[in-house]
Design an enzyme around this catalytic site. Structure first.
Site, PDB file in Angstrom:
ATOM      1  N   ASN A  12       6.009   5.132  -0.625  1.00 43.82           N
ATOM      2  CA  ASN A  12       5.468   6.219  -1.455  1.00 43.82           C
ATOM      3  C   ASN A  12       3.972   6.313  -1.159  1.00 43.82           C
ATOM      4  O   ASN A  12       3.202   5.450  -1.578  1.00 43.82           O
ATOM      5  CB  ASN A  12       5.723   5.893  -2.933  1.00 43.82           C
ATOM      6  CG  ASN A  12       5.012   6.858  -3.873  1.00 43.82           C
ATOM      7  OD1 ASN A  12       4.531   7.915  -3.445  1.00 43.82           O
ATOM      8  ND2 ASN A  12       4.946   6.502  -5.145  1.00 43.82           N
ATOM      9  N   LYS A  14       1.859   8.441  -2.213  1.00 44.02           N
ATOM     10  CA  LYS A  14       1.069   8.978  -3.336  1.00 44.02           C
ATOM     11  C   LYS A  14       0.127  10.067  -2.805  1.00 44.02           C
ATOM     12  O   LYS A  14       0.509  10.851  -1.962  1.00 44.02           O
ATOM     13  CB  LYS A  14       0.349   7.843  -4.073  1.00 44.02           C
ATOM     14  CG  LYS A  14       1.345   6.726  -4.473  1.00 44.02           C
ATOM     15  CD  LYS A  14       0.772   5.695  -5.391  1.00 44.02           C
ATOM     16  CE  LYS A  14       1.847   4.663  -5.716  1.00 44.02           C
ATOM     17  NZ  LYS A  14       1.407   3.650  -6.655  1.00 44.02           N
ATOM     18  N   HIS A  99       8.251   8.463 -11.758  1.00 44.06           N
ATOM     19  CA  HIS A  99       7.279   7.443 -11.338  1.00 44.06           C
ATOM     20  C   HIS A  99       6.298   7.190 -12.483  1.00 44.06           C
ATOM     21  O   HIS A  99       5.927   8.112 -13.201  1.00 44.06           O
ATOM     22  CB  HIS A  99       6.544   7.893 -10.074  1.00 44.06           C
ATOM     23  CG  HIS A  99       5.750   6.777  -9.475  1.00 44.06           C
ATOM     24  ND1 HIS A  99       4.520   6.410  -9.969  1.00 44.06           N
ATOM     25  CD2 HIS A  99       6.036   5.909  -8.470  1.00 44.06           C
ATOM     26  CE1 HIS A  99       4.079   5.371  -9.282  1.00 44.06           C
ATOM     27  NE2 HIS A  99       4.978   5.044  -8.365  1.00 44.06           N
ATOM     28  N   GLU A 101       3.247   6.866 -12.630  1.00 41.24           N
ATOM     29  CA  GLU A 101       2.032   7.702 -12.649  1.00 41.24           C
ATOM     30  C   GLU A 101       2.329   9.084 -13.217  1.00 41.24           C
ATOM     31  O   GLU A 101       1.476   9.710 -13.844  1.00 41.24           O
ATOM     32  CB  GLU A 101       1.440   7.758 -11.231  1.00 41.24           C
ATOM     33  CG  GLU A 101       0.807   6.417 -10.876  1.00 41.24           C
ATOM     34  CD  GLU A 101       1.010   5.956  -9.456  1.00 41.24           C
ATOM     35  OE1 GLU A 101       1.259   6.794  -8.561  1.00 41.24           O
ATOM     36  OE2 GLU A 101       0.928   4.730  -9.223  1.00 41.24           O
ATOM     37  N   GLU A 171       9.823  -0.490 -11.477  1.00 40.96           N
ATOM     38  CA  GLU A 171       8.414  -0.680 -11.124  1.00 40.96           C
ATOM     39  C   GLU A 171       7.627  -1.031 -12.388  1.00 40.96           C
ATOM     40  O   GLU A 171       7.220  -0.127 -13.130  1.00 40.96           O
ATOM     41  CB  GLU A 171       7.831   0.599 -10.513  1.00 40.96           C
ATOM     42  CG  GLU A 171       8.468   1.015  -9.213  1.00 40.96           C
ATOM     43  CD  GLU A 171       7.519   1.887  -8.382  1.00 40.96           C
ATOM     44  OE1 GLU A 171       7.365   1.589  -7.194  1.00 40.96           O
ATOM     45  OE2 GLU A 171       6.921   2.832  -8.916  1.00 40.96           O
ATOM     46  N   GLY A 177      -0.229  -1.368  -7.766  1.00 40.90           N
ATOM     47  CA  GLY A 177      -1.587  -1.229  -7.247  1.00 40.90           C
ATOM     48  C   GLY A 177      -2.544  -2.288  -7.767  1.00 40.90           C
ATOM     49  O   GLY A 177      -3.759  -2.161  -7.622  1.00 40.90           O
ATOM     50  N   SER A 217       3.178  -3.766  -5.827  1.00 43.32           N
ATOM     51  CA  SER A 217       2.454  -4.699  -4.947  1.00 43.32           C
ATOM     52  C   SER A 217       3.353  -5.429  -3.951  1.00 43.32           C
ATOM     53  O   SER A 217       3.121  -6.601  -3.640  1.00 43.32           O
ATOM     54  CB  SER A 217       1.633  -5.692  -5.783  1.00 43.32           C
ATOM     55  OG  SER A 217       0.649  -5.004  -6.542  1.00 43.32           O
TER      56      SER A 217
HETATM   57  P1  13P Z   1       1.864  -0.500  -4.887  1.00 46.30           P
HETATM   58  O1  13P Z   1       2.804  -1.021  -3.833  1.00 46.30           O
HETATM   59  O2  13P Z   1       0.573   0.016  -4.319  1.00 46.30           O
HETATM   60  O3  13P Z   1       1.685  -1.479  -6.000  1.00 46.30           O
HETATM   61  O4  13P Z   1       2.575   0.791  -5.540  1.00 46.30           O
HETATM   62  C1  13P Z   1       3.879   0.699  -5.988  1.00 46.30           C
HETATM   63  C2  13P Z   1       4.379   2.052  -6.312  1.00 46.30           C
HETATM   64  O5  13P Z   1       3.950   2.656  -7.273  1.00 46.30           O
HETATM   65  C3  13P Z   1       5.370   2.648  -5.413  1.00 46.30           C
HETATM   66  O6  13P Z   1       5.928   3.800  -5.973  1.00 46.30           O
END
Ligand code: 13P
Length: 254
Positions: A12, A14, A99, A101, A171, A177, A217
């Site tokens: 992903n 983003k 997601h 976010e 997640e 992140g 992560s």
């Molecule tokens: P990270 O791997 O940067 O922690 O992000 C995970 C994520 O949100 C994948 O959709």
């Protein structure tokens, strides 16, 4: 479109990579797969503007494409939105729904996510439905309750065939992140809880056949031990998917 339980490694991206950077990264990942047999389905999920260029770059590769979001109506007066038909016209197979976010930054809740998930399925896309608790929820002991609500409120009422065309991604928000990964035990036990919840709604056969990915992560250094867990069917990767070497290090864990 009934899918089977399988290992999926999805990147992903983003809000990273314009169409030129995206085509170049997708080309590097496709080149890295050439002549090798990954033990998983590889999926790239770029931002919308990079999607056509990325789909072009992976055309002759085994990589699948996905979108990060969709709108639940097919067309009409929804300025700024993108429909299922537009996404599948590019040859995409997957779309992210829910997601963290989108839940926590944009404010999407179960009602809109239910509509999006159903629109994706109606349009022939495979939704990757994301669930996960915040740090506060984990610390207050409500993680499994929160995840149960996210599963129940959005997935209840789906037909068995639709559930069999849906992928789940767990997640935990505190691991996204942050460099903090859930331990394989923590992730594995939440995956088990999710599978029991799916079993309660759809029956054990459908639950057993549903791929449940872990995200938060994931990197080459921790992918192997996470993916070794029987309950974990793959990874949804953010930061480590932005560079061909690290993403390929997850696709081919040491
Ligand atoms: P990270 O791997 O940067 O922690 O992000 C995970 C994520 O949100 C994948 O959709």
């Amino acid at each position: 479109m009934i899918e089977v339980r399988r290992t999926i490694i999805a990147g992903n991206w983003k809000i990273n990579m314009d169409h030129l950077e995206g085509a170049s990264l997708a080309g590097d990942i496709a080149a890295g797969l050439e002549g090798r047999e990954p033990a998983c389905e590889v999926v790239l999920i770029p931002p919308f503007t990079a999607l056509p260029a990325v789909m072009n770059a992976i055309e002759d590769s085994p990589i699948s494409g996905g979108a990060q979001n969709l709108w639940y109506e097919e067309n009409g007066a929804y300025t700024g939105e993108i429909s299922t038909g537009m996404i599948s016209a590019l040859g995409c197979r997957y779309v992210l729904v829910g997601h963290s976010e989108r839940r926590h930054v944009i404010g999407e809740g179960s009602d809109i996510l239910s509509r999006k998930l159903r629109a994706a399925l109606a349009g022939g896309l495979i939704p990757i439905y994301c669930v996960g608790e915040t740090l506060g929820e984990r610390e207050s002991g409500t993680a499994s309750k929160v995840v149960a609500e996210q599963i129940g409120e959005v997935l209840t009422g789906l037909s068995d065939a639709d559930m069999r065309s849906t992928v789940i991604a767990y997640e935990p928000v505190w691991a996204i992140g942050t460099g903090k990964t859930a331990t394989p035990d923590d992730a594995g036990s939440m995956h088990e809880i999710i599978r029991v919840l799916l079993g309660d709604i759809f029956g054990s056969r459908t639950a057993e056949d549903t791929p449940i990915l872990y995200g938060g992560s994931v990197k080459p250094g921790n992918a192997a031990e996470l993916l070794a867990r029987e309950e974990i069917d793959g990874a949804l990767v953010g930061g480590a998917s932005l560079e061909a070497g690290s993403f390929l290090g997850i696709v081919f864990p040491a």
